[in-house]
Design an enzyme around this catalytic site. Structure first.
Site, PDB file in Angstrom:
ATOM      1  N   HIS A   1       0.832  -1.203   0.000  1.00 51.94           N
ATOM      2  CA  HIS A   1       0.000   0.000   0.000  1.00 51.94           C
ATOM      3  C   HIS A   1       0.871   1.259   0.000  1.00 51.94           C
ATOM      4  O   HIS A   1       0.522   2.269  -0.620  1.00 51.94           O
ATOM      5  CB  HIS A   1      -0.977   0.028   1.178  1.00 51.94           C
ATOM      6  CG  HIS A   1      -1.889   1.202   1.094  1.00 51.94           C
ATOM      7  ND1 HIS A   1      -3.007   1.229   0.301  1.00 51.94           N
ATOM      8  CD2 HIS A   1      -1.791   2.445   1.636  1.00 51.94           C
ATOM      9  CE1 HIS A   1      -3.561   2.417   0.364  1.00 51.94           C
ATOM     10  NE2 HIS A   1      -2.851   3.182   1.167  1.00 51.94           N
TER      11      HIS A   1
ATOM     12  N   HIS B   1       3.608  10.450   2.709  1.00 53.42           N
ATOM     13  CA  HIS B   1       3.164  11.523   1.820  1.00 53.42           C
ATOM     14  C   HIS B   1       4.000  12.793   1.946  1.00 53.42           C
ATOM     15  O   HIS B   1       4.294  13.448   0.958  1.00 53.42           O
ATOM     16  CB  HIS B   1       1.703  11.875   2.109  1.00 53.42           C
ATOM     17  CG  HIS B   1       0.771  10.760   1.817  1.00 53.42           C
ATOM     18  ND1 HIS B   1       0.709  10.165   0.581  1.00 53.42           N
ATOM     19  CD2 HIS B   1      -0.113  10.100   2.583  1.00 53.42           C
ATOM     20  CE1 HIS B   1      -0.192   9.207   0.609  1.00 53.42           C
ATOM     21  NE2 HIS B   1      -0.699   9.137   1.811  1.00 53.42           N
TER      22      HIS B   1
HETATM   23 ZN   LIG Z   1      -3.004   5.275   0.977  1.00 59.18          ZN
END
Ligand SMILES: [Zn+2]
Length: 280
Positions: free
Chosen positions: A229, A256
Site C-alpha cells: 500500500h 506523503h
Molecule cells: Zn493510501
C-alpha cells in the site's frame, strides 16, 4: 516509442471519504494529448495534478486552490499513473475522493472496464539527470535514473506488522496485480486517536486493514499488504511530477510528506539538472 494515452470513456465514483466521511462525486473524463492529469473542483477551479497544488500531507494528500480543496487524491492518481493514463480531467464535487475499499482496485478496475486509448503524441517522461537523496528524520527517499519506473519500498513498523521489503517495476500489468488491491491500514489503538482528531470518520473494517496486538482483524490480501500500500501511495504522489516518472525510487519508511517534498524539489530541478523528454 511510447505514446500518450487517455481513457476511452468517462468513469465515475460516488461515496464517502476515509478521513471526512463526507460523500463526494467524482468523474474522470478523457482528455487530449498534452492536457496531462488535471483537477476541476466544484465547477469553480481547474489546475494540474502537480506538487505545487498540494496543501496538506497529514495522513492523506490534499490538493486545491484557495477554499476549493480535495483530500485523499493519492489512490485515484496512483491508479491513473499505474495503469498508464497520461491525460484525464478529474472532476470532483465534494471534499474528499471516495475511499472505496481502501485500495486503488475500484479505480484500476474502472479504468480497465472502459479501456485506454492511445493518442498520437509521444509520452512525456521525467528522467532525473542524477541521483538525489531526500531525508526526514529516519525516513529516506532516493531517486535515481533508470530505464523504467521501479519502486523499492522498505517499511519497519511496530509489531505485528514489523519490517517488510517489496520491489515492483511499475508496468500496468504489475501495478494491477501487485499494487492496486492493497488497502490502507492502521493499528486498533490508533483508531480512537484518529477519530478525536477528526480523521478516519469514514473508516470501517470494510475499507482499511486494522491490526490488533496479535495481527490483522480481517484476512490480508497479500502478506506484505502494508508495504505494497505504501508503494500505491508513492505512485500516486509521484503522479504530481506532471510527467511519466522514468526513475528508480528507493523508499525507506517514507510517507506523503517526504514524497511531496521530493516531488516539489524534483519539479524545481526540471530546468537545470533533470530533463523532461518526449522521446522514447
Ligand atoms: Zn493510501
Amino acid at each position: 516509442m511510447q505514446y500518450q494515452t487517455t481513457l476511452r470513456d468517462a468513469i465515475a465514483f460516488e461515496g464517502a471519504g476515509l478521513h471526512t466521511g463526507v460523500t463526494a462525486r467524482v468523474r474522470v473524463l478523457p482528455a487530449p494529448a498534452g492536457h496531462g492529469l488535471r483537477f476541476r473542483l466544484d465547477d469553480s477551479v481547474e489546475f494540474p495534478a502537480r506538487a505545487d497544488y498540494v496543501l496538506d500531507t497529514v495522513r492523506a494528500t490534499v490538493v486545491g486552490v484557495g477554499a476549493h480543496r480535495v483530500s485523499t487524491v493519492e489512490h485515484l492518481l496512483s491508479a491513473l499513473l499505474g495503469c498508464g493514463v497520461d491525460n484525464a480531467l478529474i472532476d470532483v464535487h465534494g471534499g474528499e475522493i471516495p475511499v472505496e475499499d481502501g485500495s486503488a482496485k475500484a479505480f484500476a478496475d474502472a479504468i480497465d472496464a472502459v479501456g485506454i486509448a492511445t493518442l498520437h503524441e509521444a509520452r512525456v517522461r521525467w528522467i532525473p539527470a542524477e541521483t538525489r537523496v531526500f531525508r526526514d528524520g529516519d525516513k529516506m527517499l532516493i531517486v535515481a535514473p533508470a530505464s523504467s519506473f521501479r519502486v523499492r519500498m522498505m517499511v519497519d513498523y511496530p509489531p505485528p506488522i514489523g519490517a517488510q521489503y517489496v520491489d515492483v517495476e511499475i508496468t500496468p500489468e504489475a501495478y494491477r496485480a501487485e499494487v492496486a488491491p492493497n488497502r490502507t491500514f492502521g493499528y486498533q489503538h490508533e483508531v480512537e486517536g484518529l477519530l478525536k482528531r477528526g480523521l478516519a470518520q469514514g473508516g470501517t473494517l470494510e475499507n482499511a486493514v486494522v491490526f490488533g496486538p496479535d495481527g490483522p482483524l480481517a484476512p490480508l490480501r497479500s502478506e506484505s499488504e502494508p508495504a505494497r500500500h505504501k508503494i500505491l501511495d508513492l505512485v500516486g504522489d509521484f503522479a504530481l511530477l506532471g510527467a511519466y516518472p522514468q526513475c528508480e525510487v528507493i523508499a525507506i519508511k517514507s510517507g506523503h510528506k517526504l514524497h511531496c517534498t521530493a516531488v516539489r524539489e524534483l519539479r524545481h530541478d526540471l530546468g537545470e539538472s533533470a530533463a523532461v523528454t518526449a522521446t522514447s
